[in-house]
Write a protein that holds these residues in place. Structure first.
Motif, PDB file in Angstrom:
ATOM      1  N   GLY A  89       0.739  -1.041   0.068  1.00  0.00           N
ATOM      2  CA  GLY A  89       0.241  -0.090  -0.300  1.00  0.00           C
ATOM      3  C   GLY A  89       1.130   1.045   0.304  1.00  0.00           C
ATOM      4  N   LYS A 106      -1.347  -4.493  10.452  1.00  0.00           N
ATOM      5  CA  LYS A 106      -0.082  -4.275   9.151  1.00  0.00           C
ATOM      6  C   LYS A 106      -2.234  -5.353   8.585  1.00  0.00           C
ATOM      7  N   SER A 156      -4.334  -0.724   4.676  1.00  0.00           N
ATOM      8  CA  SER A 156      -3.074  -1.450   5.175  1.00  0.00           C
ATOM      9  C   SER A 156      -2.347  -1.346   6.415  1.00  0.00           C
TER      10      SER A 156
END
Length: 819
Positions: free
Chosen positions: A182, A221, A233
Motif C-alpha cells: 500500500g 498490518k 494497509s
C-alpha cells in the motif's frame, strides 16, 4: 439518510447492552474483579498490561485507558492475580473471590536492567504472541525507539517502524511507510484518536511525532479488528503521555538540527489532574542565516512541533482528557535586486508551508465493573500553502504580483467506543464514528497589477463518513481464541451520492504445546479518501480528495496465515506470516497529468486543462501484494532488538497505463532484511546498531533514444505507446521507455551504530549520544539520470546512466537530560 443510519446503530448498541446487563444479573454465582493499572509515581494509566489468574489460562489485558475486568465463578479458596508489562516489575495480588472486588494496581518501572531476566522468569503470564488472536500487530516500546540509532540524532517513530518486516521505506532517508503493497495514503495514523494526514517534516525526512511525548505505539498490518476502518494497509495508533500526577518532571535534548523539551506535572495538590507539554524546533534557519548572500537575507526554513495534554480524574467512574498537536514546516526564499544606472528595483518572496493541527476531547465513563465507555470529540486539519509575491518599481511605477495556492483537508468527528467484559471467554468491543470532511483541492488567489487582473477561486468539497462495528474476542476452549467482528462503513458525497459497504473481519489462533500457535485472519477494508501524488512519496504537495460518483472507493481483501512461538526462558518471540492482498479501485495519475492547477504562466491552468477537474487526470486500477514475513523479537533483558525478513511481490494494473499490462510497483522489493540490536553494557553505557538490506526499487528507463527529423503537429500521437518527446531544435528527441518499471535500482543497504553514556546526578540524569549513520559509507541510490558527453573525434554523443546518492557517512552527537 445518515442520521437514520446513526439512530439505528445507536439503538442496536443499546439493545445489546441491555441483553448483556440482564445476562450478567442472572449469573448470581459470578463475581467481578476490576480496576485500573497505573505507573507507580506518575500514576499514568498503563495500556496493554497482562492480567492473569496464576496457574490458569484465564486472563485479559488493560485497554487503552488502563482498565481491566475479569468475571469468575465465586471461589472460597485464595487465588493469585499477576499484573505484568514490559518495562515494569510484575505485581501479584491474592484475593478470595466471594464478592465484587475493585483492585487498582500500581506497577513499579523496572530500571534495573541487569535483573530484567530474573524478573521476566518470575512472570510467565507476560503477554505472549502465541496466545493472542490478532495477526500482524507490531509493538515497539518507546524506550527502545529512543535507543535505536537515528539520522542526525532525531529519534523517529516511523523510521523505527520501517525496520519491521512487511513495512517498506520510500527513498533514502524518507519516513514514508509502504505496508504490504500500500501507499502512504493507505496508512491510518492516529494520535489520541485524531487522524494525522501528513506526518512528515523536511519533505519527508523526519516524522512529526516526538517520542518524548508518546506513551505507546502499535501498528496493525493484517487481521484488522472491526474497530478499525477507513484505510487499506495499516493502522498506527499512538497514545500521548498523560503527565505525572505527583511531581514536576522535565526532559529534553539538544541535537545537530533541533532541540526539544517536555514538561509534565500535577495541576492540583490532590493528584487528580496533570498536564504535559512538549515542544521541538529546528534551528537550521539560525545556523544558515549568517552565511546567506546579502541579496537573499530573510530566506528561511524551519519546522516545529507542539504537543499538549491535560486530564482530570473525577474518581473511579469518570475521567476527562483534552489533548492536541500543532506543527508546521515553513520554507521561504527572498531575493532583491537593483539595476545600476536605472530606476529599477525588484523584490520577490516565494515559498511554501504546511502543517497539521489536531485536538481531542475524551470522556471515559465506567458504567459498572464490566462495561467501560469512551467518547471522543475530534478535530483534525491539514493545510498546504505555496505562494509567490513580487514587487518591482520602475521609474516610480509600482507593479505587484501575488499568487497563493492552498490545499488541505479538515475533519470534525465524534467517536463512541464500548468495552464489555461479561466473562473471561468474551471481550466485546463495539461502537461507531461519524466524521464531517471538508476537502480543499484548490484555493487560488491571484493579483497582477501589471495586467490589472484579480482572481479568487475556492472549491471546497464536503463529504460525510460513518462507521459502526461489533467485535468479540471469544475463547471457547483454553487453547483457541477467535476475534470475530463486523463493520458497516458509510460515505456520502457532496452531490448526495451514497456508498454503503459491509466489512467482515475474522482472526483465529490455535495454541499448541510448548507455546506454539497457528493463526489465520481475513479482513475486508474500504477507503473513501485518496491521495494524489506525482512522486509516490507522500510529500506535502500531494493532494487529498474524496470518493465521488466517478471515483469509487478503494477496497482491499487480505488473507493471512502463519504461526507464532514464544521462547519464555530466552525472552524471545517468533512469528511468521504469509499473506495475500488484493486491492481494487486504487488510483494513479495518467501519463503526463498533474493534479496542480498551476500549469500556465499566469499561475492558473492553461487552456488545455482549464475546465478539467482532478478526476479527469486519474485512472483506477488493481493491485496485488503477497509474500511472507519473519520476525524474531526480544523486548526485555540486557540485549533487546529484533531480526526481520520479508519476501514479497507487489503488482499493479491500470487499463490506461503500461498498455494495460501488469507491472511491478515502484516500491516492490523482493527481499527486505533488518537487524536491530540494543545492548545495555552497564547502567551507564548502552550500545545499539542496525543493519538493513533491500532489493532496489523498480524503475523505468528508456530502452532507446533517437532523433526524429519531423515535428509532430498538435498532441504527440506516440504518447499512447509509452514514447515521449522533447523538443530538440527543428527536430525532436524521442525516448522509447517500453514497459513500466522493468529495471531495478541498485540494492539498498546501510549500517548505523550509536553509544549512549548515562550519568545519574543527585536530581537529574544526563545522556550523551554519539552515533554514525551509514557507517561504511554506502552510496545508496536516490535517483538516476542520463549524462551526455560529446566526442569530437567520432562526432557522437554518448549517454551514461548516473546514480545520484543523498547521504554518505554522517556522524552526530546529541545531549539529553531528565529531572
Amino acid at each position: 439518510m445518515y442520521i437514520r443510519f446513526f439512530q439505528i446503530l445507536t439503538c442496536g448498541f443499546c439493545f445489546l447492552l441491555c441483553c448483556f446487563s440482564l445476562s450478567a444479573q442472572n449469573k448470581t454465582q459470578k463475581f467481578t474483579i476490576s480496576g485500573f493499572v497505573k505507573e507507580k509515581g506518575s500514576r499514568e494509566l498503563l495500556p496493554g498490561v497482562s492480567v492473569f489468574i496464576t496457574g490458569k489460562k484465564i486472563g485479559t489485558q488493560t485497554n487503552n485507558y488502563g482498565f481491566y475486568s475479569i468475571t469468575l465463578i465465586s471461589n472460597p479458596e485464595e487465588i493469585t492475580i499477576s499484573f505484568s508489562s514490559i518495562g515494569y516489575q510484575p505485581s501479584f495480588k491474592k484475593v478470595v473471590l466471594n464478592k465484587e472486588i475493585e483492585m487498582n494496581v500500581e506497577l513499579l518501572p523496572d530500571n534495573t536492567v541487569l535483573e530484567e531476566i530474573v524478573v521476566k522468569a518470575d512472570a510467565p503470564e507476560l503477554k505472549k504472541v502465541s496466545e493472542t488472536a490478532q495477526m500482524g500487530v507490531l509493538s515497539v516500546p518507546v524506550s527502545q525507539i529512543k535507543e535505536v540509532p537515528s539520522l542526525l540524532g532525531e529519534k523517529d517513530v516511523l523510521k523505527v517502524l520501517q525496520l519491521m518486516p512487511g513495512i517498506q521505506k520510500g527513498s533514502e532517508g524518507n519516513s514514508g511507510l509502504y505496508v504490504r503493497g500500500g501507499g502512504p495514503d493507505q496508512n491510518l495514523l492516529i494520535l489520541d484518536d485524531a487522524p494525522v494526514y501528513n506526518a512528515y517534516h523536511l519533505f519527508g525526512f523526519f516524522s512529526v511525532f516526538n517520542g518524548d511525548a508518546l506513551k505507546s505505539v502499535e501498528l496493525t498490518k493484517g487481521g484488522f479488528p472491526a474497530r478499525y476502518g477507513g484505510r487499506l494497509s495499516s493502522v498506527i495508533e499512538m497514545q500521548m503521555k498523560e503527565g505525572h500526577k505527583e511531581q514536576f518532571h522535565a526532559e529534553g535534548g539538544i541535537g545537530l538540527i533541533s532541540s526539544r523539551l517536555v514538561a509534565e506535572g500535577p495541576i492540583s495538590k490532590n493528584h487528580k489532574s496533570s498536564f504535559l507539554i512538549s515542544g521541538r524546533r529546528t534551528y537550521i534557519d539560525a545556523l544558515a542565516g549568517p552565511f546567506l548572500p546579502s541579496d537573499q537575507k530573510g530566506s528561511t526554513y524551519y519546522f516545529y512541533d507542539l504537543n499538549a495534554k491535560i486530564n482530570y480524574d473525577f474518581g473511579r467512574n469518570n475521567r476527562l482528557y483534552l489533548s492536541g498537536y500543532f506543527g508546521k514546516d515553513k520554507f521561504a526564499a527572498k531575493t532583491s535586486s537593483e539595476t545600476q544606472g536605472q530606476n529599477l528595483t525588484s523584490q520577490s518572496d516565494l515559498g511554501l508551508d504546511w502543517g497539521n493541527a489536531t485536538g481531542t476531547f475524551r470522556w471515559n465513563h465506567l458504567f459498572n465493573d464490566q462495561l467501560f465507555s469512551n467518547i471522543s470529540v475530534i478535530y483534525s486539519n491539514y493545510e498546504f500553502n505555496t505562494f509567490a509575491n513580487r514587487e518591482s518599481v520602475n521609474s516610480g511605477v509600482v507593479t505587484k504580483y501575488n499568487l497563493s495556492y492552498k490545499t488541505g483537508i479538515r475533519d470534525y468527528g465524534i467517536k463512541i467506543d464500548f468495552d464489555l467484559l461479561p466473562d473471561p471467554q468474551h471481550t466485546i468491543k463495539m461502537g461507531g464514528m461519524a466524521t464531517q470532511h471538508r476537502f480543499t483541492p484548490s484555493a487560488i488567489i491571484l493579483q497582477d497589477t501589471d495586467i490589472n487582473q484579480y482572481k479568487e477561486q475556492v472549491d471546497p468539497i464536503d463529504a460525510f463518513e460513518m462507521g459502526g462495528y461489533f467485535e468479540d474476542t471469544y475463547q471457547p476452549v483454553s487453547n483457541v481464541r477467535i476475534n470475530g467482528g463486523f463493520r458497516l462503513s458509510y460515505f456520502v458525497t457532496q452531490s448526495k451520492y451514497l456508498f454503503f459497504n459491509p466489512e467482515p473481519r475474522l482472526s483465529v489462533a490455535w495454541t499448541l504445546r510448548n507455546n506454539w500457535a497457528v493463526k489465520g485472519s481475513y479482513a475486508d477494508m474500504n477507503q473513501y479518501i485518496h491521495l494524489l501524488s506525482n512522486s509516490g512519496v507522500g510529500l506535502p504537495t500531494d493532494l487529498w480528495v474524496p470518493t465521488t460518483k466517478t471515483i469509487k472507493p478503494q477496497r482491499s481483501r487480505q488473507l493471512s496465515l502463519g504461526f507464532a512461538k514464544d521462547f519464555t526462558k530466552k525472552n524471545f518471540a517468533l512469528t511468521f506470516d504469509a499473506y495475500y492482498k488484493q486491492m481494487d479501485k486504487i488510483l494513479a495519475l495518467k501519463e503526463g497529468s498533474s493534479f496542480l492547477l498551476l500549469d500556465g504562466p499566469d499561475g492558473l491552468a492553461n487552456e488545455k486543462v482549464r475546465g478539467k477537474s482532478w478526476e479527469d487526470n486519474v485512472t483506477a486500477g488493481q493491485g496485488w501484494a503477497y509474500g511472507g514475513e519473519f520476525l524474531l523479537q526480544k523486548k526485555q533483558g540486557r540485549l533487546t532488538g529484533w531480526i526481520g525478513y520479508t519476501l514479497s511481490w507487489i503488482e499493479q494494473q491500470f487499463d490506461e497505463l503500461n498498455f494495460g499490462k501488469k507491472f511491478y510497483a515502484k516500491y516492490d522489493r523482493r527481499h527486505d532484511f533488518s537487524a536491530v540490536g540494543i545492548y545495555h553494557l552497564s547502567p551507564k553505557i548502552t550500545l545499539s546498531g542496525t543493519w538493513v538490506y533491500g532489493t532496489g526499487n523498480a524503475i523505468t528507463l528508456p530502452n532507446a533514444t533517437y532523433i526524429a527529423r519531423q515535428d509532430f503537429a498538435g498532441e504527440n500521437p506516440l504518447s499512447q505507446y509509452g514514447i515521449y518527446t522533447e523538443s530538440y531544435g527543428s527536430s525532436r528527441r524521442i525516448s522509447d521507455y517500453g514497459e513500466r518499471n522493468t529495471y531495478r535500482a541498485a540494492a539498498y543497504h546501510r549500517m548505523d551504530v550509536a553509544i549512549q553514556l548515562h550519568k545519574k546526578m543527585k536530581k537529574h540524569e544526563r545522556i550523551w549520544e554519539f552515533s554514525i549513520y551509514n557507517l561504511y559509507n554506502r552510496k545508496n541510490p536516490f535517483f538516476y539520470d542520463f549524462n551526455s558527453k560529446y566526442n569530437p573525434e567520432t562526432k557522437l554523443t554518448q549517454k551514461t546512466l548516473t546514480q545520484y546518492s543523498l547521504f554518505s557517512i554522517i556522524p552526530s552527537v546529541s545531549y539529553s537530560f531528565k529531572f
